[in-house]
Enzyme design. Structure first.
Site, PDB file in Angstrom:
ATOM      1  N   TYR A 117       0.807  -1.219   0.000  1.00  0.00           N
ATOM      2  CA  TYR A 117       0.000   0.000   0.000  1.00  0.00           C
ATOM      3  C   TYR A 117       0.843   1.275   0.000  1.00  0.00           C
ATOM      4  CZ  TYR A 117      -3.310   3.599   1.393  1.00  0.00           C
ATOM      5  OH  TYR A 117      -4.057   4.752   1.439  1.00  0.00           O
ATOM      6  N   LYS A 169       1.358   4.289  -3.074  1.00  0.00           N
ATOM      7  CA  LYS A 169       1.036   5.719  -2.982  1.00  0.00           C
ATOM      8  C   LYS A 169       2.267   6.576  -3.296  1.00  0.00           C
ATOM      9  CE  LYS A 169      -3.324   5.379  -1.982  1.00  0.00           C
ATOM     10  NZ  LYS A 169      -4.356   5.818  -2.952  1.00  0.00           N
TER      11      LYS A 169
END
Length: 241
Positions: free
Chosen positions: A164, A168
C-alpha cells in the site's frame, strides 16, 4: 449562462469517494459516481439525488481497459467534456505486508488499482478534460506515500507496508510526471491526502470521518485558475513528497 461543472469520482459508491461526490454535488456540480458494484453504485446515486445532487451512474472498473473506455464514452455522450476528475478508487491490499512475508500478488494488486488504474482512467478521460475551461485532476494519495516523512527520524507514518505505502509513493511520482507534461496547459493536477479516515479499507479504525477526508479533494477540485499543480496537500497544507 454559466455551464454546469461536470465531475467524475472513481470509487464513489461509499466512504470517502461518496463524500467527495456529495461535496462536489453541493457546489451545484453534476457528478458521475464511478464504481464497479452495480447495486452500491445505484444506491449511492439514489441517495445523492435524494439529497439534491445532480448525480449520475458511471459503471467503472479502473483495472479494466474496456470498462474505462466505456465510461469515457458515457461521459462524452452525456456532457461532451469533463471538468474535474477525482481518482479516488483504491485498495490497501491483503495482509501480510511485511516485505519479507508478502505475497507478490498483493503488491501487484495494489499497484494495478492505485497506480495503473489512475493512469488508465486519466488517459482515457484526458481528451474530455482538455475540453474544459477550468480542468482539474485530483489523485487521492496518502501521507504514508511520502518518502520524506517515511525517512524522517521520529515521524510515525503508518505501519510497515510493502504494497500500500509504496503504491502511494508511486502514485505521487506519477502525479508529478503528469504535471510536468501538462505544464503548458490549464490542467491543474495535484495529490491529496484525506488523513486516517474510518472506512472499510481499514476496518473503520480511522480517527477521521469520510466527510473530513473528502474535504481536501473538494478543495483541490475547485482550485481557482492559476492555482498550484504538481503538488501534494492535506488539510494542514502542503505535504512533502
Amino acid at each position: 449562462m454559466t455551464e454546469q461543472t461536470i465531475a467524475l469520482v472513481t470509487g464513489a459508491n461509499k466512504g470517502i469517494g461518496y463524500e467527495i461526490a456529495a461535496g462536489l454535488g453541493a457546489l451545484g456540480w453534476s457528478v458521475g459516481v464511478g464504481a464497479r458494484d452495480q447495486e452500491r453504485r445505484e444506491g449511492a446515486v439514489a441517495k445523492l439525488r435524494a439529497a439534491g445532487v445532480d448525480a449520475f451512474a458511471v459503471p467503472l472498473d479502473v483495472t479494466d481497459d474496456a470498462s474505462v473506455a466505456e465510461a469515457a464514452r458515457l461521459i462524452e455522450e452525456r456532457a461532451g467534456r469533463l471538468d474535474v476528475l477525482v481518482n479516488n478508487a483504491g485498495t490497501t491490499g491483503n495482509a501480510p505486508q511485511m516485505p519479507t512475508a508478502v505475497d507478490v500478488s498483493t503488491v501487484r494488486a495494489a499497484v494495478e488499482t492505485n497506480v495503473i488504474g489512475v493512469i488508465r482512467v486519466t488517459n482515457a478521460m484526458l481528451p474530455l478534460v482538455r475540453r474544459s475551461s477550468s480542468p482539474r485532476i485530483v489523485n487521492m494519495s496518502s501521507s504514508v506515500g511520502s518518502l520524506t516523512l517515511q525517512t524522517t527520524p521520529g515521524v510515525e507514518v503508518g505501519p510497515i507496508s510493502v504494497a500500500y505505502s509504496p503504491s502511494k509513493t508511486f502514485l505521487n511520482a506519477v502525479t508529478v510526471q503528469y504535471a510536468k507534461e501538462l505544464a503548458d496547459t490549464d490542467i491543474l493536477i495535484n495529490a491529496g491526502c484525506p488523513g486516517y479516515c474510518a472506512t472499510d479499507l481499514n476496518g473503520f479504525r480511522g480517527v477521521r470521518t469520510p466527510a473530513q477526508g473528502a474535504a481536501i479533494a473538494i478543495r483541490l477540485a475547485s482550485l481557482p485558475d492559476g492555482g498550484p499543480t504538481g503538488r501534494f496537500f492535506d488539510d494542514e497544507g502542503e505535504v512533502p513528497w
